[in-house]
Write a protein that holds these residues in place. Structure first.
Motif, PDB file in Angstrom:
ATOM      1  N   THR A  84       0.779  -1.244   0.041  1.00 27.95           N
ATOM      2  CA  THR A  84      -0.116   0.116  -0.011  1.00 27.95           C
ATOM      3  C   THR A  84       0.906   1.346  -0.094  1.00 27.95           C
ATOM      4  OG1 THR A  84      -1.652  -1.274   1.308  1.00 27.95           O
ATOM      5  CG2 THR A  84      -1.808   1.196   1.068  1.00 27.95           C
ATOM      6  N   ARG A  85       0.462   2.400  -0.878  1.00 32.98           N
ATOM      7  CA  ARG A  85       1.092   3.379  -0.730  1.00 32.98           C
ATOM      8  C   ARG A  85       0.067   4.591  -0.216  1.00 32.98           C
ATOM      9  NH1 ARG A  85       3.580   4.195  -6.627  1.00 32.98           N
ATOM     10  NH2 ARG A  85       1.480   3.867  -7.040  1.00 32.98           N
ATOM     11  N   PRO A  86       0.771   5.552   0.124  1.00 32.98           N
ATOM     12  CA  PRO A  86      -0.419   6.717   0.521  1.00 32.98           C
ATOM     13  C   PRO A  86      -0.752   7.436  -0.675  1.00 32.98           C
ATOM     14  CG  PRO A  86       1.960   7.352   1.190  1.00 32.98           C
ATOM     15  CD  PRO A  86       2.085   6.052   0.528  1.00 32.98           C
ATOM     16  N   ARG A  87      -2.013   8.059  -0.523  1.00 28.88           N
ATOM     17  CA  ARG A  87      -2.409   8.919  -1.563  1.00 28.88           C
ATOM     18  C   ARG A  87      -1.732  10.067  -2.138  1.00 28.88           C
ATOM     19  NH1 ARG A  87      -7.325  11.625  -3.034  1.00 28.88           N
ATOM     20  NH2 ARG A  87      -6.822  12.529  -4.984  1.00 28.88           N
ATOM     21  N   SER A  88      -1.016  10.641  -1.090  1.00 26.34           N
ATOM     22  CA  SER A  88      -0.274  11.923  -1.510  1.00 26.34           C
ATOM     23  C   SER A  88       1.155  11.705  -0.745  1.00 26.34           C
ATOM     24  CB  SER A  88      -0.978  13.233  -1.112  1.00 26.34           C
ATOM     25  OG  SER A  88      -0.451  14.298  -1.724  1.00 26.34           O
ATOM     26  N   LEU A  89       1.635  12.770   0.017  1.00 25.97           N
ATOM     27  CA  LEU A  89       3.065  13.128   0.485  1.00 25.97           C
ATOM     28  C   LEU A  89       3.259  12.014   1.413  1.00 25.97           C
ATOM     29  CD1 LEU A  89       3.345  16.697   0.122  1.00 25.97           C
ATOM     30  CD2 LEU A  89       4.081  14.943  -1.479  1.00 25.97           C
TER      31      LEU A  89
ATOM     32  N   ARG B 103       0.830  30.503 -10.140  1.00 24.93           N
ATOM     33  CA  ARG B 103      -0.390  29.533 -10.238  1.00 24.93           C
ATOM     34  C   ARG B 103      -0.109  28.351  -9.616  1.00 24.93           C
ATOM     35  NH1 ARG B 103      -1.827  27.582 -14.883  1.00 24.93           N
ATOM     36  NH2 ARG B 103       0.233  28.195 -15.886  1.00 24.93           N
ATOM     37  N   LEU B 104      -0.914  27.703  -8.903  1.00 21.35           N
ATOM     38  CA  LEU B 104      -0.852  26.114  -8.365  1.00 21.35           C
ATOM     39  C   LEU B 104      -1.423  25.327  -9.346  1.00 21.35           C
ATOM     40  CD1 LEU B 104       0.525  24.543  -6.300  1.00 21.35           C
ATOM     41  CD2 LEU B 104      -1.574  25.026  -5.081  1.00 21.35           C
ATOM     42  N   VAL B 105      -0.698  24.403  -9.877  1.00 18.14           N
ATOM     43  CA  VAL B 105      -1.228  23.208 -10.695  1.00 18.14           C
ATOM     44  C   VAL B 105      -0.958  21.974 -10.263  1.00 18.14           C
ATOM     45  CG1 VAL B 105      -1.328  24.856 -12.883  1.00 18.14           C
ATOM     46  CG2 VAL B 105       0.679  23.112 -12.306  1.00 18.14           C
ATOM     47  N   ILE B 106      -1.956  21.021 -10.296  1.00 23.08           N
ATOM     48  CA  ILE B 106      -1.791  19.682  -9.781  1.00 23.08           C
ATOM     49  C   ILE B 106      -1.968  18.666 -10.779  1.00 23.08           C
ATOM     50  CG2 ILE B 106      -2.338  17.883  -8.224  1.00 23.08           C
ATOM     51  CD1 ILE B 106      -0.976  20.100  -6.805  1.00 23.08           C
ATOM     52  N   GLN B 107      -1.347  17.344 -11.133  1.00 21.13           N
ATOM     53  CA  GLN B 107      -1.601  16.691 -11.991  1.00 21.13           C
ATOM     54  C   GLN B 107      -2.791  15.921 -11.747  1.00 21.13           C
ATOM     55  OE1 GLN B 107       1.207  13.319 -12.261  1.00 21.13           O
ATOM     56  NE2 GLN B 107       1.862  13.916 -14.211  1.00 21.13           N
ATOM     57  N   ASN B 108      -3.600  16.018 -13.021  1.00 22.69           N
ATOM     58  CA  ASN B 108      -5.117  15.449 -12.780  1.00 22.69           C
ATOM     59  C   ASN B 108      -4.948  14.279 -14.108  1.00 22.69           C
ATOM     60  OD1 ASN B 108      -7.623  15.221 -11.796  1.00 22.69           O
ATOM     61  ND2 ASN B 108      -8.304  15.848 -13.884  1.00 22.69           N
ATOM     62  N   CYS B 109      -5.660  13.008 -13.412  1.00 24.36           N
ATOM     63  CA  CYS B 109      -5.876  12.027 -14.382  1.00 24.36           C
ATOM     64  C   CYS B 109      -7.152  12.363 -15.208  1.00 24.36           C
ATOM     65  CB  CYS B 109      -6.120  10.657 -13.880  1.00 24.36           C
ATOM     66  SG  CYS B 109      -6.350   9.249 -15.191  1.00 24.36           S
ATOM     67  N   VAL B 110      -7.154  12.458 -16.749  1.00 24.31           N
ATOM     68  CA  VAL B 110      -8.385  12.653 -17.399  1.00 24.31           C
ATOM     69  C   VAL B 110      -9.379  11.618 -17.393  1.00 24.31           C
ATOM     70  CG1 VAL B 110      -9.489  13.086 -19.771  1.00 24.31           C
ATOM     71  CG2 VAL B 110      -7.212  14.189 -18.706  1.00 24.31           C
ATOM     72  N   ASP B 111      -8.754  10.266 -17.355  1.00 26.29           N
ATOM     73  CA  ASP B 111      -9.746   9.254 -17.513  1.00 26.29           C
ATOM     74  C   ASP B 111     -10.421   8.840 -16.201  1.00 26.29           C
ATOM     75  OD1 ASP B 111      -8.399   8.734 -19.836  1.00 26.29           O
ATOM     76  OD2 ASP B 111      -7.270   7.172 -19.311  1.00 26.29           O
ATOM     77  N   CYS B 112      -9.788   9.350 -14.853  1.00 25.40           N
ATOM     78  CA  CYS B 112     -10.629   8.725 -13.641  1.00 25.40           C
ATOM     79  C   CYS B 112     -10.865  10.026 -12.969  1.00 25.40           C
ATOM     80  CB  CYS B 112      -9.929   7.935 -12.724  1.00 25.40           C
ATOM     81  SG  CYS B 112      -8.212   8.371 -12.199  1.00 25.40           S
TER      82      CYS B 112
ATOM     83  N   THR C 150       2.575   8.185 -14.752  1.00 27.27           N
ATOM     84  CA  THR C 150       1.271   7.387 -15.117  1.00 27.27           C
ATOM     85  C   THR C 150       0.211   7.891 -14.019  1.00 27.27           C
ATOM     86  OG1 THR C 150       2.040   5.612 -13.834  1.00 27.27           O
ATOM     87  CG2 THR C 150       2.360   5.601 -16.238  1.00 27.27           C
ATOM     88  N   CYS C 151      -0.967   7.604 -14.223  1.00 21.10           N
ATOM     89  CA  CYS C 151      -1.962   7.367 -13.321  1.00 21.10           C
ATOM     90  C   CYS C 151      -1.716   6.155 -12.161  1.00 21.10           C
ATOM     91  CB  CYS C 151      -3.461   7.660 -13.818  1.00 21.10           C
ATOM     92  SG  CYS C 151      -4.575   7.590 -12.325  1.00 21.10           S
ATOM     93  N   ARG C 152      -1.925   6.640 -10.963  1.00 19.89           N
ATOM     94  CA  ARG C 152      -1.588   5.551 -10.154  1.00 19.89           C
ATOM     95  C   ARG C 152      -2.801   4.695  -9.915  1.00 19.89           C
ATOM     96  NH1 ARG C 152       0.960   8.302  -4.910  1.00 19.89           N
ATOM     97  NH2 ARG C 152       0.487   6.402  -4.150  1.00 19.89           N
ATOM     98  N   ASP C 153      -4.024   5.131 -10.397  1.00 20.41           N
ATOM     99  CA  ASP C 153      -5.274   4.569  -9.974  1.00 20.41           C
ATOM    100  C   ASP C 153      -5.800   3.716 -11.451  1.00 20.41           C
ATOM    101  OD1 ASP C 153      -5.602   4.881  -7.254  1.00 20.41           O
ATOM    102  OD2 ASP C 153      -5.736   7.277  -8.085  1.00 20.41           O
ATOM    103  N   CYS C 154      -5.435   4.134 -12.510  1.00 22.61           N
ATOM    104  CA  CYS C 154      -5.802   3.553 -13.762  1.00 22.61           C
ATOM    105  C   CYS C 154      -4.882   2.473 -14.090  1.00 22.61           C
ATOM    106  CB  CYS C 154      -5.846   4.485 -14.756  1.00 22.61           C
ATOM    107  SG  CYS C 154      -7.218   5.779 -14.579  1.00 22.61           S
TER     108      CYS C 154
END
Lengths: 440, 137
Positions: free
Chosen positions: A299-304, B23-32, B42-46
């Protein structure tokens, strides 16, 4: 022979896998430890390769096995405690020329390959199987247990070693520079030391449950006490000093609420075991200690950093996997040797196991009761990294020795040593082993 | 506090470029449609990796947790020890965390749960870095 890294499929990550298919059919028999030291003194005979050979040979002798009967070797290739050989620093040619070398001149000095070990242990004439269990001994033990169970080897050595050089922990390399690359900067630019994440989890735990850092003192005192009865350990060998509560609580902060003693001391060390099939183990010199299960968390944490919710969910999941594969419950544990380096997360492991019925938020209260080796609820009888220095090995050695009845002054007396669990490192992500004096 | 300079690499370039534009930007997965931080290739959830984009967020958050660093491994920061090191969660998605030294907040007097907003401070090589300051709720 090129040694592969263990495939992911070798680990038991998931719930619902049922009882481990090799339950009770694999055993640990021999134990070997090299003498510890605070740092490498630069001599060939004390380099990490040399102490590894020493530990391996002791494990072989301890098991009473002829070296040519050994057909497997599992190695943790990374040996750093946080100390690295600086780029551009001259190579120690006198050390390099003292051994049979591989293509990497730092092999045996700042890392360890199976090929280097075999090249320098000519008595191992029959090793057909080698594999890397990266990370720590907990990982390598899972690999070894599964490999022996699967028949990839029948008599297999497993070893984990650590090197430590001059200089402050993690203060070289990128941390000493004026700039760092952009991706690691996102996590490293703010300068948290290694124990910072654990300190945060502990702080959140204390806020949620109304606990305090002072409540750690009995655990720390008990762990050092147990460590001083561990003759293979650093504190017993070099600094036989008790850790009194007042000394623990007065020590300087590293990342408040983690203080100096909450951080384990980096050392040079090597620990090795000899595993075999339960059948072959019957003829060896020491009583077999049977493996009932191995379990892992990826398991890995969601963020930092892991949140307390993430920690508690995963330690509970780990506990369920441990018990499911071993076919036991928390009530069957004689004692536990879960990881403690950093000390401030040991309670997460305890609560995830439900050791002695402990629920979330109760472990620090449990520390205020009798947790000694003489009592009915021993906590970390090995003393762990707190008691013997950074190795992530003591917990496993202690389980084997306790169940063999040869833990010496450290032998638990308040419980009958029948079933134990060890493993780590962190609450999220780790590898765990269930040990038993009986195969059933 | 004088942070180390930042040398953006391919993965992090959009994050640091946006910071230089405050500006603050965060990586976002388009698919999920899920934010992730720190960034990854890569997306960690897809399962198939997902298509990633950079998404501007509000720059508002909360102090989730903190520690006080007394023994820092980063040379440039050692002169400022001890210092606060807090974890901020974003209002846009409280599962996303960022670090902060919380400029202006006294050491070990961190108001956990307080509202914060992003600011940008220069690092040693001039690259702007997201930081956070406490604001009224």
């Amino acid at each position: 022979m090129t040694t592969p890294t263990a495939p992911d499929a070798i680990y038991r990550h998931d719930e619902g896998l049922g009882v481990w298919e090799h339950r009770g059919k694999v055993a640990a028999v021999g134990v070997g430890h090299a003498p510890t030291s605070r740092r490498w003194d630069g001599r060939p005979e004390t380099c990490v390769g040399a102490i590894t050979i020493d530990a391996l040979r002791k494990a072989i002798t301890d098991a009473g096995v002829a070296p040519d009967q050994i057909d497997g070797l599992v190695v943790v290739p990374v040996t750093t405690t946080g100390a690295f050989w600086e780029a551009g620093k001259p190579l120690p040619m006198d050390v390099i020329e003292s051994f049979n070398q591989t293509d990497d001149p730092l092999d045996g000095i700042a890392k360890l390959s199976a090929e280097w070990l075999l090249a320098n242990m000519p008595e191992l004439t029959n090793v057909q199987f080698t594999m890397y269990g990266p990370g720590c001994m907990s990982n390598a033990l899972n690999v070894t247990a599964q490999a022996v169970g699967d028949g990839l080897a029948h008599t297999c050595l497993v070893v984990k070693s650590w090197h430590n050089f001059e200089g402050r922990y993690y203060q070289g390399g990128a941390n000493a520079g004026d700039a760092i690359p952009g991706t690691p900067a996102i996590t490293q630019l703010w300068g948290g030391p290694a124990s910072y994440s654990t300190a945060l989890q502990f702080a959140e735990y204390c806020r949620k449950y109304g606990k305090s850092h002072e409540m750690m003192a009995p655990f720390m005192e008990n762990s050092r006490r147990n460590g001083l009865m561990f003759p293979e350990g650093y504190w017993a060998q070099h600094r036989p000093e008790e850790l009194l509560p007042e000394d623990y609580l007065a020590s300087r902060w590293i990342a408040k609420p983690a203080n100096l003693f909450d951080n384990d001391i980096p050392i040079m060390m090597s620990g090795a075991y000899l595993f075999s099939t339960a059948e072959r183990a019957q003829d060896m010199k020491q009583n077999p200690v049977y493996i009932l299960n191995h379990a892992s968390s990826n398991t890995r944490p969601r963020s930092l950093v892991p949140t307390l919710d993430e920690v508690e969910a995963d330690t509970a999941r780990t506990g369920r996997k441990i018990y499911e594969g071993a076919g036991i419950s928390a009530d069957d544990l004689s004692f536990q040797n879960m990881y403690d380096g950093f000390s401030l997360f040991h309670q997460f492991h305890l609560e995830g196991l439900g050791y002695r019925g402990i629920k979330f938020g109760e472990a620090l209260d449990f520390y205020q009761t009798d947790i000694s080796i003489e009592g009915p609820n021993p906590v970390s009888p090995s003393g762990g990294n707190v008691g013997s220095g950074r190795s992530r090995v003591w917990m496993h050695t202690d389980c084997i020795q306790q169940l063999q009845g040869r833990a010496g002054a450290r032998q638990v007396t308040g419980v009958k040593p029948e079933v134990a669990v060890s493993g780590g490192p962190m609450p999220l992500g780790g590898n765990f082993t269930v040990w038993s004096a009986s195969p059933d | 506090m004088a942070k180390q300079g930042v040398e953006p690499d391919a993965l992090s370039q959009p994050f640091w470029d946006a910071a230089n534009e405050r500006r603050l930007v965060i990586q976002n997965c388009v698919d999920c449609d899920r934010l992730q931080h720190p960034p990854s290739n890569t997306c960690r959830d897809c399962d198939d990796g997902g298509e990633l984009e950079w998404k501007q967020v509000s720059g508002r958050g909360r102090i989730y947790n903190y520690g006080v660093v007394h023994d820092c491994p980063v040379r440039l920061l050692q002169q400022d020890q001890p210092f606060n090191l807090a974890v901020i969660t974003l209002d846009d998605d409280p599962g996303i965390q960022m670090y902060s030294h919380l400029p202006g907040v006294p050491v070990d007097e961190v108001p956990v749960g307080a509202a914060v907003e992003v600011i940008f401070e220069p690092s040693a090589n001039g690259q702007l870095v997201p930081e956070w300051r406490v604001i009224a709720d």
